[in-house]
Design a protein around this motif. Structure first.
Motif, PDB file in Angstrom:
ATOM      1  N   LYS A 289       0.814  -1.206   0.000  1.00 39.82           N
ATOM      2  CA  LYS A 289       0.000   0.000   0.000  1.00 39.82           C
ATOM      3  C   LYS A 289       0.851   1.260   0.000  1.00 39.82           C
ATOM      4  O   LYS A 289       0.401   2.329  -0.431  1.00 39.82           O
ATOM      5  CB  LYS A 289      -0.920   0.005   1.222  1.00 39.82           C
ATOM      6  N   ALA A 293      -2.035   3.597  -3.079  1.00 34.51           N
ATOM      7  CA  ALA A 293      -3.273   3.103  -2.473  1.00 34.51           C
ATOM      8  C   ALA A 293      -4.112   2.326  -3.478  1.00 34.51           C
ATOM      9  O   ALA A 293      -4.898   1.455  -3.101  1.00 34.51           O
ATOM     10  CB  ALA A 293      -4.077   4.270  -1.908  1.00 34.51           C
ATOM     11  N   ARG A 298       0.089   0.237  -9.180  1.00 33.78           N
ATOM     12  CA  ARG A 298       1.387  -0.203  -8.655  1.00 33.78           C
ATOM     13  C   ARG A 298       2.305  -0.771  -9.728  1.00 33.78           C
ATOM     14  O   ARG A 298       3.505  -0.928  -9.500  1.00 33.78           O
ATOM     15  CB  ARG A 298       1.168  -1.229  -7.533  1.00 33.78           C
TER      16      ARG A 298
END
Length: 404
Positions: A289, A293, A298
């Motif tokens: 995370k 978020a 990612r």
């Protein structure tokens, strides 16, 4: 080198810049190189490689990992990181002693061909579909536990350095979650500079250049070294690599990933690219995370890791010198901090299902033990034994319920 530089520039220019993505990619590469780059040098030296050939090995590995990281992550929009086979390199350190370089290249080609075959046939994908999510998470926690513990082990020798980094992390992890890891790294670098722990005296920039090494084939070497290299790479690297993706909720099919790492190995083996596979530990750095978020964003951290891999390949001969300039305690501490969240979430998933709890616990403990049997790492054995216990528990529960 012109095409190589253009590829690097185009990737960077097209990416939205978020410092948390960049820092996670950098830390992933930092963890990967500092943990095993020296082993690669030893493996190349065991085969009698010259300095130019060793530099070519690092060039090929950096290029292969960089291109596959960028390609996989952009194609699937998931944080997919590749790596060299660290246990494979450790195997080669002893196995290649006295083996001519041409035979070593033949071994690399043979092992990569087996990896490609395993991916194309879909065997690996079918096996991984049978692994319960709890066991995969337990194995991931076991793999990463050492890194979490090393955060506190390193405090024994450098308490001020580790203490400042830990305090920075705890103070900022809720206020600035996306930037807490890079800020902790900068704090560590500042303390290291103040304590005179940064040593760049022997550091110098040197460009790497590929050296084409023609293969030769020996049945004895292919069976005695090539097959073990394939088995170790698949069991100790690709199995944990896929498990890390699954544990974080990413479900890209394994077959195309395995297939393309095999193709990459076939293309770069003549230059020293001995084995490419999916990463586990360094990949986990880009999946927490703290990176973003939004799990769908990612993948950008993995793309940055690919960019740094390309840079490492371009300057392959200087890589070890760069990381040697940093105190080992700083590297251990930043790796531990970057993985704390992933370790916690892995254990939560592993222990969530009461029926799987004992199997997951065994998987976690065996993996964390680091035991290696027959040259295969503990992650594989943790999954195997945990899987057997899970199957026995499932069978017993069906028997108790009166089902056949």
């Amino acid at each position: 080198m012109t095409a190589y530089s253009c590829l690097l520039r185009n990737v960077v220019m097209r990416m939205p810049f978020h410092f948390a993505h960049l820092s996670a990619g950098f830390i992933a590469v930092l963890v990967g190189y500092t943990s095993s780059a020296v082993i690669i040098f030893q493996a190349a030296a065991a085969a009698g490689a010259s300095q130019a050939e060793i530099s070519s090995w690092m060039w090929a590995l950096g290029l292969g990992m960089g291109v596959t990281c960028i390609g996989f992550s952009l194609r699937f929009r998931e944080p997919i990181i590749t790596a060299w086979s660290t246990p494979g390199a450790a195997l080669l350190v002893t196995a290649l002693a006295g083996v001519p370089m041409s035979e070593a290249i033949g071994i690399f080609l043979f092992s990569s061909a087996l990896i490609l075959l395993c991916g194309v046939t879909g065997w690996f994908d079918r096996i991984m579909q049978l692994v319960p999510a709890g066991l995969a998470a337990a194995m991931l926690g076991g793999v990463l536990l050492t890194f979490g513990l090393n955060l506190f082990v390193s405090a024994q020798t450098q308490p001020w350095l580790v203490g400042v980094m830990l305090v920075t992390y705890l103070a900022l992890r809720r206020r600035l979650p996306r930037y807490v890891i890079p800020l902790s790294l900068f704090a560590g670098l500042a303390v290291s500079a103040g304590l005179d722990l940064l040593h760049f005296e022997q550091f110098s920039w040197q460009m790497a250049a590929p050296v084409l090494m023609m293969p030769s084939f020996s049945i004895t070497s292919l069976i005695g070294i090539g097959i073990p290299l394939f088995v170790v790479t698949m069991a100790s690297q690709n199995v944990p690599g896929i498990a890390v993706l699954r544990a974080h909720g990413y479900h890209t099919k394994a077959s195309p990933l395995i297939s393309w790492t095999g193709v990459t190995g076939l293309l770069l083996a003549p230059f020293g690219g001995f084995a490419f596979n999916l990463a586990a530990i360094s990949a986990a750095v880009c999946m927490g995370k703290e990176v973003d978020a939004d799990p769908k964003q990612r993948y950008k951290a993995a793309v940055w890791a690919g960019v740094f891999y390309l840079l490492m390949g371009l300057f392959g001969a200087t890589v070890v010198g760069l990381f040697a300039a940093l105190p080992s305690e700083l590297v251990m501490a930043i790796a531990g901090l970057a993985l704390l969240g992933t370790i916690g979430s892995s254990l939560t998933v592993a222990m969530a299902n009461e029926q799987e709890r004992d199997a997951s616990l065994l998987t976690f403990m065996i993996t964390a033990s680091g035991v290696a049997l027959f040259g295969i790492g503990s992650a594989f054995w943790g999954l195997v034994i945990g899987g057997i216990v899970h199957w026995l528990n499932l069978r017993n529960s069906l028997t108790d319920s009166g089902k056949p």
